[in-house]
Scaffold this motif. Sequence first.
Motif, PDB file in Angstrom:
ATOM      1  N   VAL A  50       0.845  -1.186   0.000  1.00 45.05           N
ATOM      2  CA  VAL A  50       0.000   0.000   0.000  1.00 45.05           C
ATOM      3  C   VAL A  50       0.882   1.238   0.000  1.00 45.05           C
ATOM      4  N   PRO A  51       0.455   2.310  -0.696  1.00 43.93           N
ATOM      5  CA  PRO A  51       1.233   3.555  -0.667  1.00 43.93           C
ATOM      6  C   PRO A  51       1.053   4.255   0.680  1.00 43.93           C
ATOM      7  N   GLY A 134       6.304   6.107   0.027  1.00 44.64           N
ATOM      8  CA  GLY A 134       6.750   4.845  -0.539  1.00 44.64           C
ATOM      9  C   GLY A 134       5.658   3.805  -0.435  1.00 44.64           C
ATOM     10  N   LYS A 135       6.056   2.551  -0.575  1.00 46.30           N
ATOM     11  CA  LYS A 135       5.105   1.444  -0.488  1.00 46.30           C
ATOM     12  C   LYS A 135       5.516   0.541   0.661  1.00 46.30           C
ATOM     13  N   ALA A 136       4.520   0.114   1.441  1.00 46.56           N
ATOM     14  CA  ALA A 136       4.766  -0.738   2.594  1.00 46.56           C
ATOM     15  C   ALA A 136       3.819  -1.927   2.558  1.00 46.56           C
ATOM     16  N   LYS A 137       4.238  -3.004   3.215  1.00 46.79           N
ATOM     17  CA  LYS A 137       3.365  -4.164   3.372  1.00 46.79           C
ATOM     18  C   LYS A 137       2.391  -3.868   4.501  1.00 46.79           C
ATOM     19  N   SER A 138       1.138  -4.182   4.275  1.00 44.50           N
ATOM     20  CA  SER A 138       0.125  -3.994   5.299  1.00 44.50           C
ATOM     21  C   SER A 138      -0.099  -5.322   6.006  1.00 44.50           C
ATOM     22  N   VAL A 144       4.837  -2.333   7.284  1.00 39.43           N
ATOM     23  CA  VAL A 144       6.205  -2.848   7.287  1.00 39.43           C
ATOM     24  C   VAL A 144       6.938  -2.323   6.063  1.00 39.43           C
ATOM     25  N   LEU A 145       8.057  -1.626   6.289  1.00 40.96           N
ATOM     26  CA  LEU A 145       8.960  -1.199   5.222  1.00 40.96           C
ATOM     27  C   LEU A 145      10.147  -2.142   5.234  1.00 40.96           C
ATOM     28  N   GLY A 146      10.381  -2.830   4.135  1.00 45.39           N
ATOM     29  CA  GLY A 146      11.453  -3.820   4.098  1.00 45.39           C
ATOM     30  C   GLY A 146      11.123  -4.944   5.051  1.00 45.39           C
ATOM     31  N   ARG A 173       0.684   7.712   7.425  1.00 47.31           N
ATOM     32  CA  ARG A 173      -0.628   7.779   6.785  1.00 47.31           C
ATOM     33  C   ARG A 173      -0.665   6.874   5.575  1.00 47.31           C
ATOM     34  N   LEU A 174      -1.826   6.255   5.364  1.00 43.53           N
ATOM     35  CA  LEU A 174      -2.058   5.563   4.102  1.00 43.53           C
ATOM     36  C   LEU A 174      -2.380   6.641   3.075  1.00 43.53           C
ATOM     37  N   LYS A 175      -1.693   6.600   1.956  1.00 47.09           N
ATOM     38  CA  LYS A 175      -1.859   7.608   0.916  1.00 47.09           C
ATOM     39  C   LYS A 175      -3.079   7.262   0.088  1.00 47.09           C
ATOM     40  N   ASP A 176      -3.822   8.281  -0.310  1.00 46.09           N
ATOM     41  CA  ASP A 176      -4.986   8.066  -1.183  1.00 46.09           C
ATOM     42  C   ASP A 176      -4.506   7.528  -2.517  1.00 46.09           C
TER      43      ASP A 176
END
Length: 177
Positions: A50-51, A134-138, A144-146, A173-176
């Motif tokens: 997720v962004p 950036g993008k992270a795992k939800s 989670v980044l990396g 924040r979760l980006k729109d």
Amino acid sequence: MAILDSKGRLFGKINLLDLGAALVTLLVIFVVSSSILSSLGVAQVGEKLVPIEVDLVVRGLNVRDPEQLFNNGLKKGGKTNVIIRNQPYGQIEIKSVQQLPRTVNVFQPDGTVKELPDPKTNNFSTDMLLTLEGKAKSTESGLVLGSSKVKIGMPFELEGFNYNFNATVIDIRLKDQ
């Protein structure tokens, strides 16, 4: 013809000890390869990226010319290397950089408190607010980044060509989309 002959061979062709050793070898190869694939993330195909936007605050960064730092290293649209808990994450995009004013609380005669610009002559200390995206795992326990969870209060180490300093996460924040 007997299943097991007098020399311990199966159907007179395959030795049972050799067959057992071959099965143990195949089992070891399977376990090692599956653990390597899971550590590389291949086994995590269903995870969703997720962004996100991460706000960081930098307090008391000692720098001679903040404008040069903002123009050459930390600039909107640029990238910076991020290290989280001594684990390099990689590059992440800089969405915004804002220099915060240095202020001091001043008590007034009527008992109130006003925040006024700091009159110190030390111009080498800078406060900043950075926003990275950036993008992270939800996951169920957070983003989670990396391989590191990102939480408010965590230190990030930012590194570039002419800088290396620590910042603290103050918002995620979760980006729109």
